[in-house]
Each structure stands twice: as C-alpha cells, then as structure tokens.
Design a protein around this motif. Structure first.
Motif, PDB file in Angstrom:
ATOM      1  N   THR A  68      45.785   7.468 -16.591  1.00  0.00           N
ATOM      2  CA  THR A  68      47.098   8.074 -16.819  1.00  0.00           C
ATOM      3  C   THR A  68      47.856   8.227 -15.517  1.00  0.00           C
ATOM      4  O   THR A  68      49.059   7.924 -15.447  1.00  0.00           O
ATOM      5  CB  THR A  68      46.943   9.446 -17.508  1.00  0.00           C
ATOM      6  N   TRP A  97      49.680  11.049 -23.956  1.00  0.00           N
ATOM      7  CA  TRP A  97      50.629  10.163 -24.607  1.00  0.00           C
ATOM      8  C   TRP A  97      52.068  10.633 -24.438  1.00  0.00           C
ATOM      9  O   TRP A  97      52.987   9.824 -24.305  1.00  0.00           O
ATOM     10  CB  TRP A  97      50.280  10.018 -26.082  1.00  0.00           C
ATOM     11  N   LEU A 100      53.193   9.645 -20.949  1.00  0.00           N
ATOM     12  CA  LEU A 100      53.348   8.191 -20.872  1.00  0.00           C
ATOM     13  C   LEU A 100      54.595   7.727 -21.608  1.00  0.00           C
ATOM     14  O   LEU A 100      55.288   6.807 -21.162  1.00  0.00           O
ATOM     15  CB  LEU A 100      52.110   7.504 -21.446  1.00  0.00           C
ATOM     16  N   TRP A 117      42.381   0.168 -25.320  1.00  0.00           N
ATOM     17  CA  TRP A 117      43.448   1.068 -24.868  1.00  0.00           C
ATOM     18  C   TRP A 117      44.766   0.332 -24.629  1.00  0.00           C
ATOM     19  O   TRP A 117      45.831   0.931 -24.739  1.00  0.00           O
ATOM     20  CB  TRP A 117      43.039   1.838 -23.608  1.00  0.00           C
ATOM     21  N   LEU A 121      48.646   1.185 -26.192  1.00  0.00           N
ATOM     22  CA  LEU A 121      49.806   1.323 -25.301  1.00  0.00           C
ATOM     23  C   LEU A 121      50.967   0.489 -25.813  1.00  0.00           C
ATOM     24  O   LEU A 121      52.125   0.921 -25.780  1.00  0.00           O
ATOM     25  CB  LEU A 121      49.446   0.889 -23.879  1.00  0.00           C
ATOM     26  N   TRP A 127      55.010  -0.764 -24.877  1.00  0.00           N
ATOM     27  CA  TRP A 127      54.860  -1.449 -23.591  1.00  0.00           C
ATOM     28  C   TRP A 127      54.236  -2.830 -23.786  1.00  0.00           C
ATOM     29  O   TRP A 127      53.216  -2.973 -24.459  1.00  0.00           O
ATOM     30  CB  TRP A 127      53.941  -0.655 -22.665  1.00  0.00           C
ATOM     31  N   SER A 129      51.953  -5.852 -22.643  1.00  0.00           N
ATOM     32  CA  SER A 129      50.713  -5.900 -21.873  1.00  0.00           C
ATOM     33  C   SER A 129      50.180  -7.326 -21.899  1.00  0.00           C
ATOM     34  O   SER A 129      50.517  -8.108 -22.787  1.00  0.00           O
ATOM     35  CB  SER A 129      49.675  -4.925 -22.448  1.00  0.00           C
TER      36      SER A 129
END
Length: 336
Positions: A68, A97, A100, A117, A121, A127, A129
């Motif tokens: 985090t 969360w 974030l 994970w 996200l 987001w 990734s």
C-alpha cells in the motif's frame, strides 16, 4: 479506467514481495535484475518484505502495508514483485482500499500469484496493470515480436506483438547463471483457434492465472461479470493461464468461472500455453474445450501468456485486437 502515466527514465520503481520472497541462493539474480532496471535509467527501491525462507515474505499485515505504501507514494511509478508465490489472497482484506481509490494509479507488473492482488486493483480501482513478466524475468531481452514490460509501461502509442512461434520447455537456472539474459526458445509452437479457422476480434483485456483467480470468483475482488456489463459495448477479451494444476483441476476451475458469469460478455477467450500436466483421458486442451466449448465464443489456445517462456505482456483494461490468420498471430493493445 485509469492508465498510469508512461514510465520515463529517472522514474522510481518499487520492489516488494506481496507473496513469496527471494531465498539467499537466488539473491544474485535479484541483484542482476535490479541492476538491469538501473541501467535503463530508473531508480529502484527494494522494500523490507523480501525474505524467502517461508511461504510468504512477511506477515500479511506487513506485506499489505508495504505494498500500500508503495502504491500511494507519488514518487514510485511502478511496483514489480520478484515473482508470484502461493498466498497473496490473504492481502485482499488488509489493503487500504479507500486510500488507494483516492490515489493516482501506479503501474503494477506481475503474473502467477500476483494476479491475486493485481486483478482486484484493476476491477475495484480501475487501474490498468501488466500481466506477463516479473522482476526476476526483467534481465531477459524480449524475443523478436514481443515487448519487454518496461516498453509496455512506457508506451504512448498502440503497440502490436507477434508470436515468435517458439517457446521453451523448462526454465533457466538462476542459481548457476544469475546473469542469464537471453531466452533459449527450443521448441516450436504457436496459437490455434479451437475448431480451426481465422479470427479477428477486439475487446477489453482482463484475466490472470486460473489457480489464483478462481477462488476470487463471486467475491467483490473479481467481479468480472459486472466489468463485462460496464463494457458491454466493446466486450471483453478474457485471458487465462494455468500454472501447475492438472487438467481435471483446470476443467473444474473453468467450469466454475463459466457458471459465475465470467464469459457472458466475452468476445473471445485467450488461453496461455502451460507446462501443467494432463491426463490420458483429458489433456489441458481437452479441459478448456470441455468447460468452455459450448459457449458461442472463439477460443485461442497456446498464447505466450502462461508459465512458459517467452512472455507476452497483456494490459488489463487495454483495448486489445487479436488476429489469427495463417502465419499472422498477433495482438495489438491500445492504452486508452
């Protein structure tokens, strides 16, 4: 959807192990890969959660706090773990969360257990990734036709990758040759469409490692059906790959994902090449067809997105176009 800004030389990259760490006899490889990023002009900061003597690098609270912190640090533009592991699922109710959700997106890079994970996200925060490389792969040069994850994270225009038509059976020995930087692709093989024929299909990319995403189906951390409804006008390209589960387990997992609605808005299903074993009465290909063959959705087998070299990086949320036409086996991604 939020795409992190492109990486630039001088940016800082964070290294942490949200799942398994690095044992002492593999630290030389870690050092080589960190050095390769620094040679590209990046600053690299290595976290405290790196111990490789147990199944996880640290207690879950410590791993979640370090991950985090790196994701919230505006100076860190990308976070890449050394590799996956086994139990990253224990982080999901430990991450902050709310914090974030209010932060600027950061590139995350990984595959295997990291999808436990990274996919949340992408689905909870929007987001983008990058699936398909780890830090310990970073010293490798990308084979012809494919891109290194750094080049993907640095992209400012759509990019196309093509199957090299070869892969590797087995892995390099990082203990004996920690400096290895060239993939030895010693076996032929390329993509095939189930049922034959050509394919030209587009949609938003989403997916991960079958063993890791299956336990998340039906939870708030992997609501792919809701993601599909949100992008129903474009549709999804759902990609999946097996790490080590045998074909019976893979078949059960794919049936479960189908029953949970993962493919309701799929324009195509992309399956990675796997070293995992089959059975005499059910190969890995048979497992895919048994679970998903009844869907009116094209399925592409043996793409370079699995637990064999080389690695074709795919960006969750990117608009992808997959073409299989004769010798043309390619995927184009647009980060917008």
């Amino acid at each position: 959807m939020e795409f992190p800004r492109p990486l630039r030389p001088g940016d800082r990259i964070g290294v942490t192990s949200p799942s398994s760490g690095v044992p002492d006899n593999l630290r030389p490889r870690l050092d080589v890969c960190v050095a390769s990023l620094r040679e590209r002009g990046f600053e690299v900061v290595v976290g405290d959660c790196m111990d490789g003597e147990r199944v996880t690098s640290a207690p879950k609270e410590q791993r979640a706090a370090e991950l985090t912190a790196m994701l919230l640090d505006p100076a860190i533009r990308a976070v890449v773990p050394p590799w996956g592991g086994e139990l990253a699922i224990d982080l999901l109710d430990q991450l902050d969360w709310d914090a974030l959700a209010a932060a600027e997106p950061t590139w995350t890079v990984g595959w295997s257990d990291s999808t436990s994970w990274m996919l949340p996200l992408s689905l909870r925060l929007g987001w983008a990734s990058i699936h398909g490389w780890n830090l310990m792969d970073t010293a490798y040069a990308a084979p012809d036709g494919l891109l290194h994850w750094v080049d993907v994270a640095s992209a400012t225009e759509p990019f196309t990758q093509r199957s090299p038509g070869r892969h590797r059976v087995g892995w390099g020995d990082y203990r004996a040759t920690p400096e290895i930087s060239e993939m030895q692709l010693d076996a032929p093989g390329s993509w095939t469409v189930v049922g034959g024929g050509d394919l030209d299909v587009s949609g938003r990319l989403v997916g991960g490692c079958i063993e890791c995403v299956m336990p998340l189906a039906g939870t708030p951390y992997a609501d792919v059906p809701a993601h599909g409804r949100a992008h129903a006008d474009e549709g999804l390209l759902v990609y999946l790959e097996a790490a080590e589960h045998g074909s019976y387990d893979v078949c059960r997992a794919l049936h479960g994902l189908r029953l949970s609605g993962w493919f309701e808005h799929a324009n195509a299903i992309l399956i990675g090449r796997t070293p995992a074993p089959g059975h005499d009465d059910m190969s890995q290909h048979d497992a895919v067809i048994d679970a998903l063959g009844m869907l009116d959705v094209p399925i592409v087998l043996d793409m370079e997105i699995g637990h064999t070299q080389p690695f074709l990086p795919l960006v969750n949320h990117a608009l992808g176009r997959v073409v299989v036409d004769g010798d043309r086996h390619e995927v184009t991604q647009t980060l917008a």
